[in-house]
Scaffold this motif. Structure first.
Motif, PDB file in Angstrom:
ATOM      1  N   MET A  13     -31.583  67.932  -1.646  1.00 63.82           N
ATOM      2  CA  MET A  13     -31.305  68.985  -2.625  1.00 63.82           C
ATOM      3  C   MET A  13     -30.719  68.390  -3.914  1.00 63.82           C
ATOM      4  O   MET A  13     -31.070  68.815  -5.018  1.00 63.82           O
ATOM      5  CB  MET A  13     -30.345  70.023  -2.040  1.00 63.82           C
ATOM      6  N   ALA A  14     -29.834  67.413  -3.778  1.00 63.22           N
ATOM      7  CA  ALA A  14     -29.240  66.781  -4.957  1.00 63.22           C
ATOM      8  C   ALA A  14     -30.307  66.085  -5.794  1.00 63.22           C
ATOM      9  O   ALA A  14     -30.330  66.212  -7.020  1.00 63.22           O
ATOM     10  CB  ALA A  14     -28.159  65.792  -4.524  1.00 63.22           C
ATOM     11  N   MET A  15     -31.210  65.376  -5.150  1.00 56.46           N
ATOM     12  CA  MET A  15     -32.294  64.702  -5.885  1.00 56.46           C
ATOM     13  C   MET A  15     -33.212  65.717  -6.558  1.00 56.46           C
ATOM     14  O   MET A  15     -33.681  65.499  -7.679  1.00 56.46           O
ATOM     15  CB  MET A  15     -33.093  63.789  -4.947  1.00 56.46           C
ATOM     16  N   LEU A  16     -33.478  66.833  -5.881  1.00 57.64           N
ATOM     17  CA  LEU A  16     -34.304  67.877  -6.472  1.00 57.64           C
ATOM     18  C   LEU A  16     -33.669  68.413  -7.748  1.00 57.64           C
ATOM     19  O   LEU A  16     -34.339  68.568  -8.775  1.00 57.64           O
ATOM     20  CB  LEU A  16     -34.523  69.009  -5.461  1.00 57.64           C
ATOM     21  N   PHE A  17     -32.368  68.695  -7.707  1.00 54.15           N
ATOM     22  CA  PHE A  17     -31.688  69.202  -8.893  1.00 54.15           C
ATOM     23  C   PHE A  17     -31.640  68.160 -10.012  1.00 54.15           C
ATOM     24  O   PHE A  17     -31.749  68.500 -11.190  1.00 54.15           O
ATOM     25  CB  PHE A  17     -30.281  69.687  -8.544  1.00 54.15           C
ATOM     26  N   ILE A  18     -31.503  66.908  -9.669  1.00 57.09           N
ATOM     27  CA  ILE A  18     -31.512  65.847 -10.681  1.00 57.09           C
ATOM     28  C   ILE A  18     -32.886  65.779 -11.364  1.00 57.09           C
ATOM     29  O   ILE A  18     -32.984  65.707 -12.592  1.00 57.09           O
ATOM     30  CB  ILE A  18     -31.127  64.487 -10.051  1.00 57.09           C
ATOM     31  N   LEU A  20     -35.195  68.184 -11.532  1.00 55.94           N
ATOM     32  CA  LEU A  20     -35.406  69.404 -12.323  1.00 55.94           C
ATOM     33  C   LEU A  20     -34.593  69.379 -13.613  1.00 55.94           C
ATOM     34  O   LEU A  20     -35.074  69.791 -14.670  1.00 55.94           O
ATOM     35  CB  LEU A  20     -35.059  70.639 -11.491  1.00 55.94           C
ATOM     36  N   GLY A  21     -33.367  68.890 -13.547  1.00 52.13           N
ATOM     37  CA  GLY A  21     -32.545  68.762 -14.746  1.00 52.13           C
ATOM     38  C   GLY A  21     -33.164  67.800 -15.750  1.00 52.13           C
ATOM     39  O   GLY A  21     -33.183  68.071 -16.963  1.00 52.13           O
ATOM     40  N   LEU A  25     -34.558  68.696 -19.528  1.00 53.09           N
ATOM     41  CA  LEU A  25     -34.105  67.908 -20.678  1.00 53.09           C
ATOM     42  C   LEU A  25     -35.287  67.352 -21.463  1.00 53.09           C
ATOM     43  O   LEU A  25     -35.324  67.435 -22.699  1.00 53.09           O
ATOM     44  CB  LEU A  25     -33.194  66.769 -20.214  1.00 53.09           C
ATOM     45  N   VAL A  26     -36.274  66.809 -20.778  1.00 58.42           N
ATOM     46  CA  VAL A  26     -37.461  66.258 -21.451  1.00 58.42           C
ATOM     47  C   VAL A  26     -38.220  67.354 -22.183  1.00 58.42           C
ATOM     48  O   VAL A  26     -38.630  67.178 -23.336  1.00 58.42           O
ATOM     49  CB  VAL A  26     -38.370  65.521 -20.438  1.00 58.42           C
ATOM     50  N   LEU A  27     -38.411  68.509 -21.555  1.00 51.65           N
ATOM     51  CA  LEU A  27     -39.114  69.613 -22.213  1.00 51.65           C
ATOM     52  C   LEU A  27     -38.361  70.104 -23.444  1.00 51.65           C
ATOM     53  O   LEU A  27     -38.961  70.405 -24.476  1.00 51.65           O
ATOM     54  CB  LEU A  27     -39.340  70.759 -21.234  1.00 51.65           C
ATOM     55  N   TYR A  28     -37.046  70.171 -23.376  1.00 51.31           N
ATOM     56  CA  TYR A  28     -36.243  70.564 -24.531  1.00 51.31           C
ATOM     57  C   TYR A  28     -36.398  69.568 -25.672  1.00 51.31           C
ATOM     58  O   TYR A  28     -36.576  69.962 -26.829  1.00 51.31           O
ATOM     59  CB  TYR A  28     -34.769  70.682 -24.121  1.00 51.31           C
ATOM     60  N   LEU A  29     -36.358  68.282 -25.353  1.00 45.47           N
ATOM     61  CA  LEU A  29     -36.480  67.263 -26.400  1.00 45.47           C
ATOM     62  C   LEU A  29     -37.877  67.271 -27.023  1.00 45.47           C
ATOM     63  O   LEU A  29     -38.020  67.108 -28.237  1.00 45.47           O
ATOM     64  CB  LEU A  29     -36.152  65.879 -25.836  1.00 45.47           C
TER      65      LEU A  29
END
Length: 99
Positions: A13-18, A20-21, A25-29
């Motif tokens: 779950m932690a890797m999934l959230f990393i 997705l985050g 971030l890439v889409l925003y940039l």
């Protein structure tokens, strides 16, 4: 055994959230740096006014560039100028003699 399974689930779950985050971030940039600065979409110099698909890969588009309406033929291998449209109101005035 159950503790090992919970530990693995939490790591997953932690890797999934990393991931997705990072994706957000890439889409925003990309959005921030790919759009022209200081220009909203409605203020751009080139606007697509109309599109007519002739086939799945060929279309005719009417665009406006700095107030001039231009008709283009678009295919996967080329973009061709077809004609320039004049203002219809101006044409009718000239025909009626009121212009």
């Amino acid at each position: 055994m159950e503790l090992d399974l919970v530990n693995t689930g939490l790591k997953t779950m932690a890797m999934l959230f990393i991931v997705l985050g990072f994706l957000i971030l890439v889409l925003y940039l990309v959005k921030k740096f790919m759009l022209p600065k200081g220009k909203a979409k409605g203020d751009m110099l080139i606007k697509v006014l109309s599109t007519l698909y002739l086939s799945s890969k060929e279309r005719v588009e009417v665009i406006e560039i700095s107030g001039e309406k231009i008709v283009l033929g678009v295919t996967p291998g080329s973009i061709r100028f077809l004609t320039k449209l004049s203002d219809l109101k101006q044409d009718h005035r000239a025909i009626d003699g009121n212009g």
